[in-house]
Design a protein around this motif. Structure first.
Motif, short mmCIF file in Angstrom:
data_model
loop_
_atom_site.label_atom_id
_atom_site.label_comp_id
_atom_site.label_asym_id
_atom_site.label_seq_id
_atom_site.Cartn_x
_atom_site.Cartn_y
_atom_site.Cartn_z
N VAL A 111 0.82 -1.21 0.00
CA VAL A 111 0.00 0.00 0.00
C VAL A 111 0.85 1.26 0.00
O VAL A 111 0.49 2.27 -0.62
CB VAL A 111 -1.00 0.00 1.17
N ALA A 114 1.87 1.55 -3.61
CA ALA A 114 0.77 2.02 -4.45
C ALA A 114 0.55 3.52 -4.25
O ALA A 114 0.28 4.25 -5.21
CB ALA A 114 -0.51 1.24 -4.12
N TYR A 136 -3.33 5.96 0.30
CA TYR A 136 -3.91 4.89 -0.52
C TYR A 136 -4.46 3.83 0.42
O TYR A 136 -3.73 3.27 1.24
CB TYR A 136 -2.84 4.29 -1.43
N THR A 138 -6.62 0.16 0.59
CA THR A 138 -7.17 -0.98 -0.14
C THR A 138 -8.08 -1.74 0.81
O THR A 138 -7.71 -2.05 1.94
CB THR A 138 -6.07 -1.89 -0.71
N GLY A 140 -10.27 -5.08 0.88
CA GLY A 140 -10.55 -6.35 0.22
C GLY A 140 -10.50 -7.46 1.25
O GLY A 140 -11.26 -7.44 2.22
N SER A 191 -13.80 -5.17 5.89
CA SER A 191 -13.08 -6.00 4.93
C SER A 191 -14.02 -7.01 4.30
O SER A 191 -15.15 -7.22 4.78
CB SER A 191 -11.92 -6.72 5.61
N GLY A 239 -9.09 1.73 -2.95
CA GLY A 239 -9.02 0.67 -3.94
C GLY A 239 -9.38 -0.67 -3.33
O GLY A 239 -9.95 -0.75 -2.25
N GLY A 240 -9.04 -1.74 -4.02
CA GLY A 240 -9.38 -3.08 -3.57
C GLY A 240 -10.76 -3.50 -4.04
O GLY A 240 -11.53 -2.71 -4.59
N GLY A 243 -13.40 -1.52 -2.22
CA GLY A 243 -13.28 -0.10 -2.51
C GLY A 243 -13.65 0.28 -3.93
O GLY A 243 -14.34 1.28 -4.16
N THR A 279 -11.44 6.79 -6.25
CA THR A 279 -10.73 5.57 -6.59
C THR A 279 -9.36 5.92 -7.16
O THR A 279 -9.13 7.04 -7.61
CB THR A 279 -11.53 4.75 -7.63
N GLU A 284 -5.99 -0.97 -10.98
CA GLU A 284 -5.28 -2.15 -10.48
C GLU A 284 -3.78 -2.11 -10.77
O GLU A 284 -3.04 -2.97 -10.30
CB GLU A 284 -5.90 -3.41 -11.08
N GLY A 287 -0.50 -1.01 -7.69
CA GLY A 287 0.41 -1.90 -6.98
C GLY A 287 1.65 -2.26 -7.78
O GLY A 287 2.78 -2.06 -7.31
#
Length: 305
Positions: A111, A114, A136, A138, A140, A191, A239-240, A243, A279, A284, A287
């Motif tokens: 992260v 990223a 940033y 993420t 997920g 999550s 992100g993720g 996200g 976002t 993607e 990363g």
């Protein structure tokens, strides 16, 4: 393609990408499933050594899931600290991968990396100047957060562990949380596994109009407000799979951030919130490009030294 030939590794909990790039342009990527450290890192090391024999690499960047020891003066630098990922505690990620190449190398969290890529080449570079403080996130399988501060990833005693911050819960929300360490920390609330437990369904099967999404949006907004208030970040990128997978959720988060801050931060308004909480511009690719950014920084540091 121009620029130095570098290698980069993005190590995730389910898969690992090993990359070759000229400058910031990735031209080759190989995916390896994340199994045991011996198997996964061994395959990546063999590939790096093969690439090195074909054409010498100028630097290596490693962006890995954590927690990691990032203090170069520590005896366990580059080693995985206690992690829920079975078998990975104590894995010598930096030693195994960097040991394959006779070139400068750098390691950081996925992260943080990223965030670095987004600050230089993504959302943080879309205005008149580069963002001096960008976060940033993420969301997920877990929740991780990293920062690019004045062009560098942020770490000190360790690195940011935003997933384990506790937030003020929404009234009426009785979900106990799913984090094995802290229960209802933010990772334990929003999550992917937490959502599956909260809703009783996998995330992709949860109806968009389920009223419990309001609790989730509240919790994420609480985290975003904490970040904005404590770090003065100009942007918080989310992100993720959670996200980036639900645009409606992000809209709810934005609305709640404005309401929760209640005008205290003058730059956070209805007409600005969409550029602050958004976002990742690189999607993607944040990363992988973050790992490349680490490699380029390692090379720059070697040349300047």
């Amino acid at each position: 393609m121009s620029g130095p030939l570098v290698a980069a590794v993005e190590l995730g909990g389910t898969k690992i990408f090993v990359l070759r790039a000229r400058g910031q342009e990735i031209f080759e990527r190989v995916m390896i499933p994340t199994t045991t450290p011996q198997e996964t890192l061994g395959m990546a090391r063999e590939l790096l050594a093969r690439w090195q024999s074909q054409e010498p690499l100028s630097a290596l960047g490693i962006a890995s899931f954590g927690p990691l020891r990032l203090d170069r003066n520590a005896a366990d630098f580059g080693i995985m600290l206690p992690t829920p990922k079975p078998g990975w505690t104590g894995a010598d990620i930096f030693g195994v991968l960097a040991g394959a190449l006779p070139c400068p190398a750098a390691i950081d969290t996925d992260v943080n990396a990223a965030a670095l890529a987004e600050a230089r080449w993504g959302a943080g570079a879309e205005g008149e100047r580069l963002s001096d403080c960008l976060c940033y996130l993420t969301i997920g399988t877990g929740l991780g957060g990293g920062f690019a501060l004045n062009g560098q990833p942020l770490h000190g005693a360790m690195h940011p562990e935003l997933g384990h911050i506790h937030v003020r819960r929404a009234a009426g929300d009785a979900f106990p949380g799913a984090c094995p360490f802290h229960g209802d920390c933010i990772e334990g609330l929003v999550s992917g596994p937490a959502l599956a437990r909260r809703f009783g369904l996998p995330g992709d099967r949860i109806a968009a109009d389920d009223p419990r999404w309001d609790f989730v949006a509240h919790d994420i907004a609480q985290l975003v407000c904490t970040i904005l208030l404590t770090t003065a970040a100009r942007q918080v990128l989310i992100g993720g799979g959670v996200g980036m997978g639900r645009a409606g959720l992000l809209d709810r988060v934005r609305e709640k951030v404005v309401v929760q801050l209640n005008g205290y931060l003058p730059f956070v308004r209805q007409d600005t919130i969409a550029t602050i909480v958004r976002t990742p511009a690189l999607g993607e690719q944040a990363g992988p490009l973050g790992a490349v950014a680490l490699a380029l920084d390692a090379l720059k540091g070697e040349n300047e030294g």
